[in-house]
Enzyme design. Structure first.
Site: not given
Length: 427
Positions: A200, A247, A137
Site C-alpha cells: 500500500e 454503510d 497491511n
C-alpha cells in the site's frame, strides 16, 4: 503533499467551506457536511479542528492525481506499486505523545453520525496499519468507540487485516496495530486500493512520485506522518458487538461480534486536524468504489477494447458499473459483463455502452438502454452467485442475482443507431 498542504490548496482555490462557529461532534457536524457536499473545515468541533468531504467529488480526486476526472481510471490503471518507502526516526506526528494511563478517545472529535449509530461514535477515516510475520497491511476499517481506550473493528474476511489478526491469534499473540488519521490524502486513497500484499505505501509513493516516509511506533508498527496515530493491539480472543453502522447503501449494516482494539498510546500534531468520512456520503462512496474501477478496467481490457469504467453514484459507487467499450464483434459486450463481474464480486448490475455514450451522464446511459437494448437477447441474468454483504436485497447466505445489460449498437446495422448532430454554423 501533506494533509495540511491539501487543505491549504482547497482553501486557496476557493473549494473549502470553513465553519467558524462551535459545533457538536454528535450529529451537528455530520449534518452540516451532508448539506454542504464539498470539502468542509470545522474550526471548533467540541474544541478540536476537523475536516470532512475531503475527497467528495471526482474532480477533487482528479486534482489530487493531476488528471481530469475522465482520465482517473487510465492514470490508476497504469500505476505499479513500486514507489520508494523510507523509514525515518522522527515525525511531526510525535509533537504530542499521550501515554496509556492518559488515553481518552472521548477527547477526540470522533463523531456520531446517525441516530441509531452503535457505540459512542465511529472513526471512519482511520487507516489500520498492522504487521505480523513479515507481512504488513494498511487499510481503512470502521472503528466503533466502546470506551475511552477501546474500539471494535469491523474486519471483513478474507481481507488482509483479518488474515493477519487470524495468524496472530493462531500463534497466541496480539496483533500490533496503529490507526492513522489525517495522512496525505494519496496515502489514504492508496490504503483503500486493491494492490499486491504489503504494497500500500509503495503504491502511494508511486502515485505521488516521491518517497513515503514512515516512522516506527513503540509497538513496532511503521506508519506515515499524520495528524493522529493511535497505537495499540487487537486481542486474539476478545469480541464486542459492533454496530449498527450506516454503510454505503445508506442503510444500517448488521450488528456482529468483532475484534477489539485496546489503545495504548496516542501521538498527534500540535493543534491536530481530525479527518472524518461521512458514512454513505460522497467521500465514502468514492473511497469504496473508485479503487475497484482499475480492476474492472484491466479485466475488461483482456476481452475487448475498453475506453472507461465508472461505478455510479446511484449504485452507491459499489453495486452498479457502466463499462464503455469500442465494440469490435458481437459478443464483446457480454464478455465485458462477465469480466466485470469476475473483477468485482460485489458488483450487482453492469451496463455496457459504446464510446459515444457519456458514462458520467445518467441520462445518456439511460438513452443507450432505451434505444439499444432488446430485452430477450441483450440482458444476462446470473442467479445464485456471491454478492455483497452490504446489499439489503442479498440472500442470508450472501448470494444474489446479477444482471448485465448490453446497451451497445448492433454492428450489422450500426448506422440505425447514429445520433443526429447539428452542422457547424458559419461565423
Amino acid at each position: 503533499m501533506s494533509f495540511r498542504d491539501f487543505i491549504d490548496e482547497l482553501r486557496k482555490n476557493g473549494r473549502l467551506t470553513e465553519v467558524e462557529n462551535p459545533v457538536s461532534k454528535n450529529y451537528e457536524a455530520p449534518v452540516m457536511a451532508h448539506e454542504t457536499k464539498g470539502p468542509i473545515f470545522f474550526r471548533n468541533v467540541d474544541g478540536s479542528k476537523a475536516v470532512m468531504n475531503l475527497l467528495g467529488t471526482r474532480e477533487e480526486l482528479g486534482a489530487m492525481l493531476g488528471v481530469p476526472k475522465e482520465e482517473i481510471i487510465k492514470r490508476l490503471a497504469d500505476i505499479a506499486p513500486d514507489g520508494k518507502v523510507v523509514v525515518v526516526k522522527d515525525s511531526p506526528t510525535k509533537e504530542v505523545v499521550i501515554k496509556e494511563k492518559d488515553v481518552d478517545l472521548f477527547k477526540l472529535p470522533i463523531m456520531k453520525h446517525f441516530e441509531k449509530d452503535g457505540g459512542e461514535g465511529y472513526i471512519t477515516a482511520g487507516i489500520i496499519v498492522s504487521e505480523f510475520g513479515g507481512e504488513k497491511n494498511a487499510s481503512i476499517h470502521r472503528l466503533m468507540v466502546i470506551d475511552k481506550n477501546t474500539l471494535a473493528a469491523r474486519l471483513v474476511p478474507p481481507r488482509h487485516t483479518y488474515v493477519l489478526h487470524k495468524k496472530a491469534g493462531e500463534a497466541g499473540k496480539k496483533l500490533p496495530v496503529a490507526i492513522v488519521i489525517g495522512a496525505d490524502p494519496l496515502i489514504t486513497y492508496a490504503s483503500t486500493t486493491r494492490v499486491p500484499l504489503s504494497k500500500e505505501f509503495e503504491y502511494a509513493a508511486a502515485l505521488r512520485g516521491a518517497p513515503v516516509e514512515l516512522f516506527e511506533c513503540e509497538n513496532g508498527v511503521k506508519v506515515p506522518h499524520a495528524e493522529y496515530v493511535l497505537e495499540g493491539y487487537i486481542d486474539p480472543k476478545e469480541r464486542a458487538a459492533e454496530g449498527p453502522f450506516v454503510d454505503i447503501t445508506g442503510t444500517y449494516d448488521h450488528v456482529r461480534p468483532e475484534p477489539v482494539i485496546k489503545i495504548t498510546k496516542i501521538y498527534h500534531r500540535k493543534d491536530p486536524i481530525y479527518h472524518g468520512i461521512l458514512p454513505a456520503g460522497a467521500e465514502h462512496l468514492l473511497m469504496m468504489g473508485v479503487p475497484y474501477e482499475p480492476k474492472i478496467y484491466k479485466a475488461v481490457s483482456e476481452v475487448t477494447t475498453v475506453s472507461n469504467v465508472v461505478l455510479t453514484e446511484g449504485g452507491c459507487c459499489y453495486l452498479h458499473a457502466v463499462v464503455q467499450i469500442k465494440k469490435q464483434t458481437e459478443g464483446d459486450a457480454k464478455n465485458a459483463i462477465m469480466a466485470a463481474f469476475a473483477a468485482h464480486t460485489s458488483l450487482k448490475h453492469v451496463v455496457v455502452v459504446d464510446d459515444d455514450i457519456d458514462i458520467f451522464n445518467p441520462d445518456d446511459v439511460e438513452f443507450a438502454i432505451a434505444t439499444r437494448v432488446k430485452g430477450d437477447s441483450d440482458i444476462m441474468i446470473v442467479a445464485n452467485v456471491r454478492g455483497s454483504s452490504l446489499d439489503p436485497r442479498g440472500a442470508p447466505d450472501g448470494t444474489t442475482t446479477k444482471v448485465g445489460v448490453d446497451a451497445t449498437k448492433v454492428l450489422a446495422n450500426k448506422e440505425d443507431f447514429e445520433r443526429a448532430k447539428f452542422p457547424a454554423l458559419k461565423k
